[in-house]
Design a protein around this motif. Structure first.
Motif, PDB file in Angstrom:
ATOM      1  N   UNK A   1       0.824  -1.204   0.000  1.00  0.00           N
ATOM      2  CA  UNK A   1       0.000   0.000   0.000  1.00  0.00           C
ATOM      3  C   UNK A   1       0.864   1.261   0.000  1.00  0.00           C
ATOM      4  N   UNK A   2       0.275   2.332  -0.477  1.00  0.00           N
ATOM      5  CA  UNK A   2       0.934   3.643  -0.511  1.00  0.00           C
ATOM      6  C   UNK A   2       1.296   4.086   0.908  1.00  0.00           C
ATOM      7  N   UNK A   3       2.556   4.474   1.120  1.00  0.00           N
ATOM      8  CA  UNK A   3       3.043   4.863   2.447  1.00  0.00           C
ATOM      9  C   UNK A   3       3.206   6.386   2.506  1.00  0.00           C
ATOM     10  N   UNK A   4       2.756   6.968   3.595  1.00  0.00           N
ATOM     11  CA  UNK A   4       2.920   8.397   3.833  1.00  0.00           C
ATOM     12  C   UNK A   4       3.725   8.605   5.107  1.00  0.00           C
ATOM     13  N   UNK A   5       4.713   9.488   5.049  1.00  0.00           N
ATOM     14  CA  UNK A   5       5.510   9.845   6.227  1.00  0.00           C
ATOM     15  C   UNK A   5       5.148  11.253   6.686  1.00  0.00           C
ATOM     16  N   UNK A   6       5.235  11.446   8.002  1.00  0.00           N
ATOM     17  CA  UNK A   6       5.071  12.797   8.562  1.00  0.00           C
ATOM     18  C   UNK A   6       6.217  13.078   9.531  1.00  0.00           C
ATOM     19  N   UNK A   7       6.633  14.326   9.537  1.00  0.00           N
ATOM     20  CA  UNK A   7       7.599  14.804  10.525  1.00  0.00           C
ATOM     21  C   UNK A   7       7.007  16.051  11.186  1.00  0.00           C
ATOM     22  N   UNK A   8       7.458  16.344  12.389  1.00  0.00           N
ATOM     23  CA  UNK A   8       6.981  17.498  13.143  1.00  0.00           C
ATOM     24  C   UNK A   8       8.145  18.428  13.416  1.00  0.00           C
ATOM     25  N   UNK A   9       8.108  19.619  12.830  1.00  0.00           N
ATOM     26  CA  UNK A   9       9.170  20.612  12.991  1.00  0.00           C
ATOM     27  C   UNK A   9       8.685  21.680  13.970  1.00  0.00           C
ATOM     28  N   UNK A  10       9.239  21.673  15.170  1.00  0.00           N
ATOM     29  CA  UNK A  10       8.891  22.679  16.182  1.00  0.00           C
ATOM     30  C   UNK A  10       9.610  23.979  15.853  1.00  0.00           C
ATOM     31  N   UNK A  11       8.909  25.102  15.963  1.00  0.00           N
ATOM     32  CA  UNK A  11       9.488  26.383  15.562  1.00  0.00           C
ATOM     33  C   UNK A  11       9.739  27.322  16.731  1.00  0.00           C
ATOM     34  N   UNK A  12       8.682  27.680  17.441  1.00  0.00           N
ATOM     35  CA  UNK A  12       8.854  28.680  18.509  1.00  0.00           C
ATOM     36  C   UNK A  12       7.713  28.605  19.498  1.00  0.00           C
TER      37      UNK A  12
END
Length: 511
Positions: free
Chosen positions: A500-511
């Motif tokens: 199946x199609x795979x999706x990745x997510x990342x979380x970039x904290x800013x401020x």
């Protein structure tokens, strides 16, 4: 619809295949002016059927479809407009979009030629050459009216970037159409005048629009073919506008257009390029590019990178791509860097544009309140993941409570959406963190997806040899990825099959 492509089974394909059902219902409702008739006090099936000379049985089913699409609501025996249709589909209201919608219906027959266009390598329908003068005038008026409705909503998004400025002098609006973009600046800055440049038959319509806006006394109309020399002052304009123009021309032609626009700028002047770009709203940009392929001689949607190259060749300073909330974006350029510094640009918006160019499918600003940290996520890592015990995976990752404490020091973040391979995704994530740091977000820190895949092999003793580049995964630090991304409006489901199609997510904290 791109976000639905990872759903298992053929439903996404079915939804694509029946997409025209939605548009045909909308086209018919606008043609019948149903929303205008319903606006005051609502209408019953019988009342609207009598007004439109339709049979109630069919009309009831049609109104039910509009309710299912979120365009009407049913209460008792009456149907009422939603907030959306009340604002945008009631004739006579300021933000009415009916003309724009019906222009899309006009294009439907052209899209039926797509396969023929692909075989021919370009446009095949040249029906406009067979028009008599009256038909051509009607088509141009229909097009300008449609684009005027679109431009009126766009200018509301554009003007806040110029908030607080005290602009004066002369505007040059190239390919002005209805003149709505220039009109937005004239209304905001009373000390400005404008020259509107377009084909003679277009400007005859433009004059009517500007007379209705009571701006005609501050406007000069300049009938010109954009591809020929512009009969205007060199270095004579404080603001040059190219709004939804460059997509109508070829690579070679936009080089000349941008050169002339640059030549017209004063030293402290600004060049505003408003258009579709492949990096912003990529699904719509790709389809709009096909629309150009079908309906123009050589028009196309350009990448931000391509336009930036041309501006650099002209020795112009420029902003990053500035995304609007809708399907288009801005690039603003000038000969003087200080002139750009006066613009009211949000740092996060500029950062989003910069990070999108790194190859992410989407970049979504979120509040850290949307990040859901749980005590069970690292348990799933310990029992069921082959990466457990590696460098920065549990138990060597951040415990959930530490993640909660860390989030208290942040209010804003970005969700970065991408695809495998894992190592490539993680390297892009690191570049995104670096972009954020260089943009002034000194606390920038990222959680990525999956076990670290940067090195060819991981240290067997569990001690990372690349702490500079290693980052914790979202799930390994206790973050419920599914809950978090769904709160942000993304669709995400459990994979049913390894293919199946795979999706990745990342979380970039800013401020």
């Amino acid at each position: 619809m791109h976000q639905e492509a990872n759903r298992p089974g053929p439903q996404y394909l079915e939804d694509l295949a029946t997409g025209y059902w939605f548009s045909e219902v909308l086209f018919t409702a606008v043609e019948l002016d149903i929303f205008t008739h319903i606006e005051r006090g609502g209408k019953s099936v019988e009342e609207i059927s009598e007004i439109l000379n339709c049979r109630p049985a069919g009309m009831e089913r049609f109104l039910q479809a509009l309710c299912a699409m979120g365009l009407l609501i049913n209460y008792g025996e009456k149907y009422y407009n939603t907030g959306l249709t009340s604002e945008y589909l009631v004739a006579g209201k300021e933000n009415y979009q009916g003309d724009s919608i019906l222009w899309r219906k006009y294009l439907v027959s052209r899209w039926q030629d797509l396969a023929s266009c692909l075989r021919a390598g370009g446009r095949v329908n040249y029906g406009a050459s067979e028009e008599d003068p009256a038909q051509r005038t009607h088509r141009i008026r229909m097009y300008i009216s449609a684009m005027d409705r679109v431009a009126r909503t766009k200018v509301q998004e554009i003007m806040p970037f110029f908030a607080g400025l005290s602009m004066s002098g002369k505007i040059l609006d190239v390919g002005a159409g209805s003149g709505a973009i220039a009109a937005g600046f004239l209304k905001r800055f009373p000390a400005m005048t404008a020259t509107l440049l377009d084909l003679p038959e277009v400007l005859s319509c433009t004059q009517e629009f500007m007379q209705a806006e009571k701006l005609v006394e501050r406007i000069t109309f300049c009938p010109t073919n954009i591809l020929e020399d512009w009969p205007v002052d060199t270095a004579g304009f404080d603001l040059v506008i190219l709004s939804n123009i460059i997509h109508a021309y070829s690579e070679k032609e936009i080089t000349g257009i941008l050169q002339r626009a640059s030549d017209c700028l004063k030293t402290n002047g600004l060049l505003v390029i408003h258009d579709f770009f492949l990096e912003h709203y990529p699904e719509k940009a790709a389809l709009f590019d096909l629309n150009m392929f079908i309906n123009t001689y050589n028009g196309k949607v350009f990448s931000c990178e391509r336009v930036m190259q041309e501006l650099a060749r002209l020795n112009l300073y420029k902003t990053e791509l500035i995304p609007l909330k809708t399907d288009t974006a801005l690039i603003i350029a000038g000969k003087n860097k200080r002139a750009l510094a006066r613009l009211h640009l949000q740092p996060v918006d500029r950062l989003v544009s910069s990070i999108k160019t790194l190859g992410f499918d989407d970049v979504c600003p979120v509040s850290t309140d949307m990040v859901h940290v749980t005590d069970w996520a690292d348990v799933k890592c310990r029992f069921g993941c082959s990466g457990y015990g590696k460098g920065h995976c549990p138990p060597n990752s951040l415990p959930p409570q530490k993640t909660r404490d860390l989030l208290k020091d942040y209010s804003r973040a970005l969700l970065l959406k991408g695809q495998p391979p894992t190592g490539d995704f993680q390297r892009r994530v690191l570049r995104a963190e670096r972009e954020a740091f260089k943009a002034g977000f000194h606390k920038a820190f990222v959680f990525w997806a999956g076990p670290c895949s940067l090195c060819d092999s991981c240290a067997t003793d569990g001690k990372c040899r690349n702490t500079r580049d290693a980052r914790p995964s979202m799930e390994g630090a206790g973050i419920d990825v599914f809950a978090t991304v769904r709160r942000a409006g993304f669709h995400l489901e459990v994979l049913q099959d390894k293919n199946d199609f795979v999706t990745y997510f990342a979380l970039l904290l800013l401020e």
